[in-house]
Design a protein around this motif. Structure first.
Motif, PDB file in Angstrom:
ATOM      1  N   GLU A 161       0.825  -1.219   0.000  1.00  0.00           N
ATOM      2  CA  GLU A 161       0.000   0.000   0.000  1.00  0.00           C
ATOM      3  C   GLU A 161       0.856   1.266   0.000  1.00  0.00           C
ATOM      4  O   GLU A 161       0.382   2.345  -0.331  1.00  0.00           O
ATOM      5  CB  GLU A 161      -1.010   0.013   1.148  1.00  0.00           C
ATOM      6  CG  GLU A 161      -0.442   0.254   2.515  1.00  0.00           C
ATOM      7  CD  GLU A 161      -1.548   0.566   3.543  1.00  0.00           C
ATOM      8  OE1 GLU A 161      -2.578   1.161   3.176  1.00  0.00           O
ATOM      9  OE2 GLU A 161      -1.371   0.199   4.711  1.00  0.00           O
ATOM     10  N   ASN A 162       2.131   1.115   0.377  1.00  0.00           N
ATOM     11  CA  ASN A 162       3.041   2.267   0.316  1.00  0.00           C
ATOM     12  C   ASN A 162       3.495   2.559  -1.109  1.00  0.00           C
ATOM     13  O   ASN A 162       4.042   3.623  -1.383  1.00  0.00           O
ATOM     14  CB  ASN A 162       4.265   2.020   1.193  1.00  0.00           C
ATOM     15  CG  ASN A 162       3.891   1.950   2.657  1.00  0.00           C
ATOM     16  OD1 ASN A 162       3.677   2.973   3.290  1.00  0.00           O
ATOM     17  ND2 ASN A 162       3.773   0.733   3.186  1.00  0.00           N
ATOM     18  N   TYR A 163       3.305   1.583  -1.983  1.00  0.00           N
ATOM     19  CA  TYR A 163       3.760   1.751  -3.363  1.00  0.00           C
ATOM     20  C   TYR A 163       2.629   2.178  -4.298  1.00  0.00           C
ATOM     21  O   TYR A 163       2.880   2.499  -5.446  1.00  0.00           O
ATOM     22  CB  TYR A 163       4.306   0.421  -3.920  1.00  0.00           C
ATOM     23  CG  TYR A 163       5.371  -0.267  -3.082  1.00  0.00           C
ATOM     24  CD1 TYR A 163       6.297   0.467  -2.348  1.00  0.00           C
ATOM     25  CD2 TYR A 163       5.461  -1.661  -3.069  1.00  0.00           C
ATOM     26  CE1 TYR A 163       7.272  -0.182  -1.603  1.00  0.00           C
ATOM     27  CE2 TYR A 163       6.437  -2.305  -2.334  1.00  0.00           C
ATOM     28  CZ  TYR A 163       7.334  -1.563  -1.588  1.00  0.00           C
ATOM     29  OH  TYR A 163       8.292  -2.210  -0.860  1.00  0.00           O
TER      30      TYR A 163
ATOM     31  N   THR B 292      -5.421  -2.276   5.520  1.00  0.00           N
ATOM     32  CA  THR B 292      -4.784  -1.225   4.713  1.00  0.00           C
ATOM     33  C   THR B 292      -5.662   0.025   4.691  1.00  0.00           C
ATOM     34  O   THR B 292      -6.857  -0.045   4.971  1.00  0.00           O
ATOM     35  CB  THR B 292      -4.593  -1.694   3.252  1.00  0.00           C
ATOM     36  OG1 THR B 292      -5.857  -2.127   2.750  1.00  0.00           O
ATOM     37  CG2 THR B 292      -3.583  -2.806   3.128  1.00  0.00           C
TER      38      THR B 292
END
Lengths: 311, 157
Positions: free
Chosen positions: A100-102, A123
């Motif tokens: 989810e950071n990407y 998330t």
């Protein structure tokens, strides 16, 4: 439209999470995408979609990627869990919390039922369920009813036959839920005993719409507006002789279509094996390839809605 | 004396311990399983099956001398006998009486019966069920949406 919650930031996990107003809103968004799909658009420029496919897929993954690219967004992801961190023993919760950071949206296909539900809960970015075991495949249902809306102009009042593997076919579960949100829809559920629709689904849809179960497609062919064919998988049968005995009765040919209602259409989530004879492809009834195009439009609409590019 | 009072005389009163009353008829042995009572214990355990009840027609009763129930055991009993009452006995008197209660959501105490449910995998997540019906019990798994009925629940005890 006060009854319709904004879809920006929402997860698409199960059709059961949505109202008719939500679904109608998704269908309208798909309508808006026709022009953008042909001429190109950049309403999702700078947005990244991650596809996490823990199970093999060709068309669903490509359809999502095509939708994202057509709106100016970018795609990352994997299609083979054997090349992913999963192979090293990482669990799904950790994988999605990393990815989810990407990305701005995660599209997940997973062999376990409820996997997307869990991913959505751990998330912050929206999660789209692209198939969770044999449980649900909500975006397929949205494209299926979008196809019906485009072909008939309405969904209310349609009589739809679902044929084949209704027990393990995730698309038919989601489609049954989606159709149950509409008025006066009638479902004919045609399958061998072993592959009858799950009782949970029947219990839920039975509160809203009429359905009948049967084994003989020929009996209802003249009554239905939509013939939704699905693949019967050989591996579902312990006894191969039983499979061989029934598979022919769930096969649609051009000759069968002579008994069809005028204006009826044949749909299929694809891939097909031999449940629709190739000679049906050229008839006025076949819609399964056009259905694929509607899939791109409906996924474009969904991505634009949940990423807040349109309201 | 009430019918209930008469029913309790089927087994001698206990001095200190717990009486589980109003167990759904036929489920006393399942309650013993939940409590891990094997019959090899040294304390007194009394079981009465199918006695008349003013409130629920017929009922079972379990009496355990010196036993105290863990909260998770009470939750499990609520799943199979939602009308059960737990009586804490001290020096032959009931010092506390409470009804079991079934919350709307049930977390952790039983597993989903669907082997391909994500809650049965190595994920750091507890099972979670939404109660659809209390009697007879019907639960829906929050994750996979499969139904669990009494027979599925009993298999786990």
């Amino acid at each position: 439209m006060g009854l319709c919650m904004s879809l920006a930031g929402r997860d698409i996990i199960s059709i059961r999470d949505f109202t008719r107003f939500d679904i109608d809103h998704m269908l309208s968004a798909a309508d808006q995408m026709e022009l953008q799909a042909k001429s190109g658009s950049d309403i999702l420029r700078g947005k990244i979609m991650a596809t996490l496919f823990f199970e093999p897929s060709t068309r669903t993954k490509l359809s999502f990627e095509s939708a994202m690219y057509r709106l100016g967004g970018s795609c990352i992801g994997f299609a083979e869990p054997s090349t992913a961190s999963v192979q090293k023993g990482e669990n799904l919760s950790d994988t999605v919390r990393v990815v989810e950071n990407y990305a701005d949206v995660l599209v997940i296909r997973h062999p376990l039922e409820g996997a997307s539900r869990l991913a959505g809960e751990v998330t912050d970015v929206p999660v789209v369920n692209a198939g969770s075991g044999s449980e649900e495949h909500p975006t397929q249902a949205i494209l299926d009813i979008y196809t019906m809306k485009r072909e008939f102009g309405h969904i209310d009042g349609l009589k739809v036959a679902m044929v084949g593997d209704l027990r393990y076919g995730r698309t038919v579960h989601s489609l049954a839920y989606a159709l149950s949100l509409y008025k006066d829809v009638k479902l004919c559920l045609i399958s061998p005993d072993l592959l009858r629709m799950r009782h949970e689904v029947l219990e839920d849809i039975g509160r809203n719409i009429d359905f009948e179960e049967g084994k003989d497609l020929g009996k209802i062919l003249g009554e239905v507006d939509v013939i939704y064919m699905t693949r019967i998988q050989k591996e579902r049968f312990a006894d191969l002789a039983e499979y061989e005995a029934i598979k022919g009765s769930y096969r649609l040919t051009q000759a069968d279509l002579k008994h069809c209602k005028k204006g009826a259409i044949v749909m299929h989530p694809l891939p097909r094996v031999d449940e629709i004879d190739a000679d049906v492809d050229g008839t006025i009834y076949a819609r399964y390839f056009r259905q694929v195009w509607y899939g791109v439009l409906s996924r474009m609409g969904l991505l634009a809605l949940i990423l807040g590019a349109i309201t | 004396m009430s019918q209930v009072g008469k029913a309790e005389l089927y087994v001698k009163k206990i001095r200190n311990g717990t009486v589980i009353d109003h167990i759904s008829a036929g489920y006393a042995l399942d309650v013993l399983k939940i409590l891990n009572v094997t019959g090899k214990e040294t304390n007194t355990v009394g079981v009465v099956i199918n006695v008349p009840s003013k409130h629920i027609g017929k009922k079972d009763i379990v009496k355990i001398e010196g036993g105290e129930l863990k909260p998770e055991d009470v939750d499990k009993i609520a799943l199979i006998s939602p009308k059960a009452t737990i009586n804490i006995i001290h020096e032959y008197d009931v010092v506390e009486k409470k009804k079991v209660s079934l919350p709307r959501d049930i977390t952790g105490i039983i597993k989903c019966g669907n082997p391909v449910c994500i809650s049965n995998s190595k994920e750091p997540v507890s099972s979670l069920f939404h109660v659809q019906e209390v009697e007879p019990i019907r639960l829906r798994c929050h994750y996979c949406n499969r139904t669990m009925e009494k027979k599925d629940i009993l298999k786990q005890f």
